[in-house]
Design a protein around this motif. Sequence first.
Motif, mmCIF file in Angstrom:
data_model
loop_
_atom_site.group_PDB
_atom_site.id
_atom_site.type_symbol
_atom_site.label_atom_id
_atom_site.label_comp_id
_atom_site.label_asym_id
_atom_site.label_seq_id
_atom_site.Cartn_x
_atom_site.Cartn_y
_atom_site.Cartn_z
ATOM 1 N N PHE A 60 1.239 -3.552 -5.827
ATOM 2 C CA PHE A 60 1.890 -3.272 -3.836
ATOM 3 C C PHE A 60 3.011 -2.356 -3.265
ATOM 4 O O PHE A 60 2.610 -2.044 -2.183
ATOM 5 C CB PHE A 60 2.091 -4.984 -3.476
ATOM 6 C CG PHE A 60 0.904 -5.854 -3.840
ATOM 7 C CD1 PHE A 60 -0.109 -5.909 -3.361
ATOM 8 C CD2 PHE A 60 1.126 -6.720 -4.666
ATOM 9 C CE1 PHE A 60 -1.295 -6.775 -3.829
ATOM 10 C CE2 PHE A 60 0.199 -7.710 -5.317
ATOM 11 C CZ PHE A 60 -0.738 -8.102 -4.354
ATOM 12 N N LEU A 61 3.696 -1.886 -4.439
ATOM 13 C CA LEU A 61 3.931 -0.874 -4.057
ATOM 14 C C LEU A 61 4.021 -0.035 -4.046
ATOM 15 O O LEU A 61 4.369 1.210 -2.990
ATOM 16 C CB LEU A 61 5.454 -0.772 -5.177
ATOM 17 C CG LEU A 61 6.299 -2.273 -4.758
ATOM 18 C CD1 LEU A 61 7.393 -2.200 -6.274
ATOM 19 C CD2 LEU A 61 7.292 -2.856 -3.357
ATOM 20 N N ILE A 62 3.331 0.665 -4.729
ATOM 21 C CA ILE A 62 2.103 1.935 -5.388
ATOM 22 C C ILE A 62 1.259 1.977 -3.971
ATOM 23 O O ILE A 62 1.348 3.129 -3.147
ATOM 24 C CB ILE A 62 1.791 2.085 -6.131
ATOM 25 C CG1 ILE A 62 2.430 1.981 -8.002
ATOM 26 C CG2 ILE A 62 0.230 3.237 -6.309
ATOM 27 C CD1 ILE A 62 2.680 2.883 -7.587
ATOM 28 N N ALA A 63 0.932 1.267 -3.487
ATOM 29 C CA ALA A 63 -0.135 0.765 -2.450
ATOM 30 C C ALA A 63 0.464 0.886 -1.169
ATOM 31 O O ALA A 63 0.437 1.745 0.313
ATOM 32 C CB ALA A 63 -1.013 -0.552 -2.052
ATOM 33 N N GLY A 64 1.674 0.463 -1.196
ATOM 34 C CA GLY A 64 3.129 0.218 0.250
ATOM 35 C C GLY A 64 3.611 2.147 0.625
ATOM 36 O O GLY A 64 3.265 2.348 1.315
ATOM 37 N N GLY A 65 3.378 2.132 -0.733
ATOM 38 C CA GLY A 65 3.808 3.766 -0.579
ATOM 39 C C GLY A 65 2.900 4.610 -0.413
ATOM 40 O O GLY A 65 3.363 6.075 1.127
ATOM 41 N N GLY A 66 1.531 4.397 -0.269
ATOM 42 C CA GLY A 66 0.595 5.514 0.094
ATOM 43 C C GLY A 66 0.378 5.426 1.633
ATOM 44 O O GLY A 66 0.080 6.177 2.531
ATOM 45 N N LEU A 67 0.272 3.504 2.360
ATOM 46 C CA LEU A 67 0.066 3.323 3.459
ATOM 47 C C LEU A 67 0.796 4.047 4.079
ATOM 48 O O LEU A 67 0.811 4.429 5.332
ATOM 49 C CB LEU A 67 -0.062 1.935 3.243
ATOM 50 C CG LEU A 67 0.062 1.098 4.565
ATOM 51 C CD1 LEU A 67 -0.995 1.535 5.157
ATOM 52 C CD2 LEU A 67 0.484 -0.007 4.697
ATOM 53 N N ALA A 68 2.507 3.943 3.619
ATOM 54 C CA ALA A 68 3.437 4.435 4.539
ATOM 55 C C ALA A 68 3.626 5.976 5.261
ATOM 56 O O ALA A 68 3.792 5.840 6.324
ATOM 57 C CB ALA A 68 5.422 4.099 3.953
ATOM 58 N N THR A 69 3.452 6.785 3.915
ATOM 59 C CA THR A 69 3.072 7.769 4.303
ATOM 60 C C THR A 69 1.567 8.762 4.866
ATOM 61 O O THR A 69 1.562 9.148 5.808
ATOM 62 C CB THR A 69 3.195 9.032 2.972
ATOM 63 O OG1 THR A 69 1.764 8.676 2.182
ATOM 64 C CG2 THR A 69 4.010 8.843 2.671
ATOM 65 N N TRP A 70 0.622 7.601 5.498
ATOM 66 C CA TRP A 70 -0.559 7.388 5.870
ATOM 67 C C TRP A 70 0.040 7.116 7.404
ATOM 68 O O TRP A 70 -0.999 8.199 8.070
ATOM 69 C CB TRP A 70 -1.707 6.243 4.924
ATOM 70 C CG TRP A 70 -3.399 6.845 5.705
ATOM 71 C CD1 TRP A 70 -4.038 7.461 6.013
ATOM 72 C CD2 TRP A 70 -3.079 6.066 7.096
ATOM 73 N NE1 TRP A 70 -4.976 7.544 6.898
ATOM 74 C CE2 TRP A 70 -4.660 6.527 7.247
ATOM 75 C CE3 TRP A 70 -3.025 5.002 7.374
ATOM 76 C CZ2 TRP A 70 -5.337 5.832 7.980
ATOM 77 C CZ3 TRP A 70 -3.747 4.264 9.073
ATOM 78 C CH2 TRP A 70 -5.246 4.803 9.425
#
Lengths: 205, 178
Positions: B160-170
């Motif tokens: 969820f942290l990995i996915a959250g990081g991607g969502l944040a920069t997107w």
Amino acid sequence: MSEAAPPAERIGLARIFKAFFVLGATSFGGGVVAYLREALVVRERWLDDRTFVEGLELAQMLPGLNATNMSVYVGERLRGAPGALVACLGMMLPGTIVVMTLGVLLAENAKAWDVSSVLLGVGSAAVGLLLQTTWRLAKPVILDAFDVAIAAATFAGVSLLRLPLPLVLLVIAPIAIGCRRPRGATPTGAGAATTAGDGDAGGHS
Amino acid sequence: MLLLHVLGVFSMLSLLAIGGGAAVLPEMKSWTVGAAPWITDAQFGQIYSLGQLAPGPNMLMVAVIGYHVASWAGAAMALLGFFVPSGLLAFAAGQAWDRFAANPWREAVARGLGPMTIGLILAGAISIERAVMQGGGPLPYAIAAAVIAILATTRVNPFFLIAGGGLATWLARQAGIL
């Protein structure tokens, strides 16, 4: 429970494959060890805790990933060479399918899709995860000033001086192991190790 | 010839990966980006990031590097090269391991190599930082710091942290901040 006898019945190869396939599909973020223990020691009871820890020590000492080394070690214990093969394949298959699907889609559509912003955040989070993992692994391993010196010298050699990894390993590993050599033993063929003294060379830097 | 080259480079990396996959990332980058060069620095970072979205062993992304070099056969060579040599070694060592149970050198090797692998993994993290995060402004560093803080205080699935990081920069890109 930790003294549980090894299972008497022959465990089927399909069952080994399935157990490791599930592990390969559900473990994320480098924390494979915790998933492995839960599945192999607690759920399936294929190993006792002591065998698990001994296998983990071996897996960490050898080159290769903990996840695949442990698969080989456990598979071999359960069913010899075929067991090691199916365990390792099961562990790798789900992730390989996912990463190749994503990788090929991306490589073929590199111009049409710009996912660089998503991957920037994913990679950044992964670096955070890696640093946290380093910290967690370091706590039981870095115990005195000599350990700090070995870790720092390794880091400096690879990351700052950008020396070839084989050179760094060949210089540092004999020194590190030689200084921890069993008392009363003399290192064979590790000339460099004799300079730093025996046992706990606390102030060496 | 190219396929053999891919097989050779990843076989060598396989046997150098003491301390796991992250420990060999700087060396992998210097062979695939610097020496060959098969991919760019930015591609190396992106392929590593992509690999974090897949479950299982951390370094299956070597298959994607192989794919960039020589399509599907390249992917197969990278996988075989990176996982077979260390796998065979683990197989052989696993059988011999019990005989060394009482050998005092076993403890010496574990105790000595431990700190070295910490240095190697840290160097791996910095090589990804160089390939992925540099040039992206402060946001990537804020994400990494947030991940460290969250992992230190709570138990959460790292995915969820990995996915959250991607969502944040997107989202930041969509908003024109990045």
